[in-house]
Design a protein around this motif. Structure first.
Motif, short mmCIF file in Angstrom:
data_model
loop_
_atom_site.label_atom_id
_atom_site.label_comp_id
_atom_site.label_asym_id
_atom_site.label_seq_id
_atom_site.Cartn_x
_atom_site.Cartn_y
_atom_site.Cartn_z
N LYS A 319 0.55 -1.32 -0.42
CA LYS A 319 -0.02 0.26 -0.01
C LYS A 319 0.71 1.28 -0.18
O LYS A 319 0.53 2.45 -0.83
CB LYS A 319 -1.18 0.15 1.29
CG LYS A 319 -2.50 -1.06 1.26
CD LYS A 319 -3.83 -0.27 0.03
CE LYS A 319 -4.38 -0.99 0.22
NZ LYS A 319 -4.96 -1.25 -0.90
N MET A 320 2.00 1.14 0.19
CA MET A 320 2.73 2.35 0.71
C MET A 320 3.58 2.25 -0.43
O MET A 320 3.24 3.74 -0.83
CB MET A 320 3.96 2.03 2.33
CG MET A 320 3.33 1.61 3.07
SD MET A 320 5.06 1.74 3.78
CE MET A 320 4.09 0.12 5.75
N CYS A 321 3.73 1.75 -1.14
CA CYS A 321 4.77 2.13 -2.14
C CYS A 321 3.55 2.27 -3.51
O CYS A 321 3.59 3.25 -4.00
CB CYS A 321 5.47 0.24 -3.10
SG CYS A 321 6.86 0.19 -2.15
N GLU A 322 1.92 1.26 -3.77
CA GLU A 322 1.15 1.53 -4.50
C GLU A 322 0.75 3.82 -4.39
O GLU A 322 0.70 4.20 -4.94
CB GLU A 322 0.00 1.46 -3.98
CG GLU A 322 0.36 -0.57 -4.68
CD GLU A 322 -0.59 -1.61 -4.37
OE1 GLU A 322 -0.57 -2.49 -3.73
OE2 GLU A 322 -2.41 -0.89 -3.14
N SER A 323 1.09 4.19 -3.03
CA SER A 323 0.27 5.28 -2.62
C SER A 323 1.06 6.58 -3.54
O SER A 323 0.90 6.90 -3.69
CB SER A 323 0.07 5.15 -1.73
OG SER A 323 1.31 5.14 0.00
N ALA A 324 2.69 5.94 -3.15
CA ALA A 324 3.88 6.29 -3.69
C ALA A 324 4.15 6.52 -5.21
O ALA A 324 4.03 7.87 -5.67
CB ALA A 324 5.48 5.65 -3.28
#
Ligand code: NAD
Ligand code: WQD
Length: 333
Positions: A319-324
């Motif tokens: 989720k962290m990478c998707e949002s970034a």
């Protein structure tokens, strides 16, 4: 509540402003824009659908702080304003003590003048230094290994003495680990000026093609895959942790030092894989020598935040990478 967010147009401050405003608080942002832009204010208003007050200024300007806090009838302060680049702090320690320590003293003087005694401070896991044991719990020795970490620990000592001098103070020192990611809207995120020093924004620009490849600093650490491991926490989880801390302080006086992390470390290569999943393509890497000052691994014991605030990080590394990645695409179209 009427809450002053110093450093409020910055990465973590802006995300915290969204969470607080959406919970019904009135947030007032105070920032000298040395590492952010006032364009963030309009983006925040777009996200929350209401006006957000912004005052431009330096936290070392005590008189201006008193004027702003009096005008907006501030009831609590969350202090994000600060410089945070470890390398820069080694090169120019006085800049960091003047900005981070002197700035906090000025802010506390203004609060004392107005009898505002609810305060949340952005501290950092950097205060722990070389791990004596892991995960770091809040009683782990604090022996910072750079002036940036020293500046954070010095403020924590000031807050300890302040709380001991006046039992009416309600203070949370929140020790952040590695905040990453962005708000789901893609309107705000981590967007450092120049070439990023931190892993995630650098990876994001490799995915966007603005940087050729990622240098992986060291592959011979005593970790799962030989690359450095860190406790990455989604910035929106971190923002929600601040609201939980504020709710706690409304019922509990005194000083409370609390880790905000996930307790689940991830390696550089695991981050690369997660980012490749998010952007749907392989990302070029080169193995490079270890970076001076890097620790092999550190991560949080995250139990106290759950015990005191009823808060735990919810969002995954994916989720962290998707949002970034979404922020990168939206912001650099
Ligand atoms: P950031 O640079 O995005 O935000 C800091 C904000 O403070 C910026 O908008 C900057 O313009 C402002 N500022 C700096 N000095 C100021 C001053 N003297 N007066 C007024 N405004 C000033 O950084 P961030 O990542 O949002 O970090 C916020 C806080 O959290 C900092 O204190 C930092 O040390 C701490 N922290 C950050 C991390 C991280 O990895 N991002 C980790 C641990 C702790
Ligand atoms: C993470 C991992 C690197 C960049 C810093 C500050 C800390 C806090 C959080 C303020 C490490 C590796 C990185 C790259 C890489 N900030 N890496 N290639 O150093 O854990 O913490 O930010 O409080 O105080 O020190 O974060 O993102 O720089 O590094 O291989 O281009 O990624 O070696 O293992 P760090 P980081």
């Amino acid at each position: 509540m009427n809450i002053l967010l110093t450093g409020g147009t910055g990465y973590i401050g802006s995300h915290t402003a969204v969470v607080l405003a959406q919970a019904g608080h009135k947030v007032i942002l105070f920032d000298n824009l040395c590492n952010s832009s006032n364009e963030v204010v309009g983006r925040l208003e777009k996200i929350v659908g209401k006006k957000i007050d912004f005052a431009e200024g330096d936290v070392r300007d005590t008189a201006l702080l008193i004027e702003v806090m009096r005008t907006h009838q501030i009831e609590a302060v969350i202090h994000f304003a600060g410089l945070k680049a470890v390398g820069q702090s080694v090169a120019d320690p006085i800049l960091y003590f003047a900005n981070n320590v002197q700035g906090t003293i000025s802010l506390l003087q203004a609060m004392q003048q107005l009898q505002i005694k609810t305060f949340i401070f952005s501290s950092s896991a950097t205060v722990y230094g070389e791990p004596v044991y892991l995960p770091y719990d809040e009683v782990h020795p604090t022996k910072p290994i750079n002036p940036y970490g020293d500046s954070k620990l010095q403020v924590e000592i000031i807050l300890r003495d302040l709380a001991q001098s006046d039992a009416q103070w309600k203070i949370a020192c929140l020790r952040y680990f590695n905040p990453v990611g962005a708000h789901d809207s893609g309107l705000i995120g981590d967007d450092p000026n120049g070439i990023p020093g931190n892993l995630m924004p650098y990876l994001s620009r490799v995915a966007a093609g603005t940087l050729k490849y990622l240098n992986v600093f060291g592959k011979d650490y005593d970790t799962r895959d030989g690359t450095g491991e860190r406790d990455y926490i989604h910035v929106v989880d971190l923002a929600e942790g601040h609201m939980a801390a504020l709710d706690f302080l409304n019922k509990h006086a005194g000083l409370h030092v609390v880790n905000l992390g996930t307790g689940k470390p991830a390696s550089v290569l695991e981050c690369v894989r997660a980012f490749e999943k998010a952007c749907g393509k392989p990302l070029p890497i080169e193995f490079a020598p270890r970076r001076d000052g890097d620790l092999p691994i550190y991560y949080a014991k995250a139990d106290l935040a759950k015990q005191l605030f009823g808060w735990t990080a919810q969002r995954s590394l994916d989720k962290m990478c998707e949002s970034a990645w979404y922020f990168e695409q939206m912001h650099n179209k």
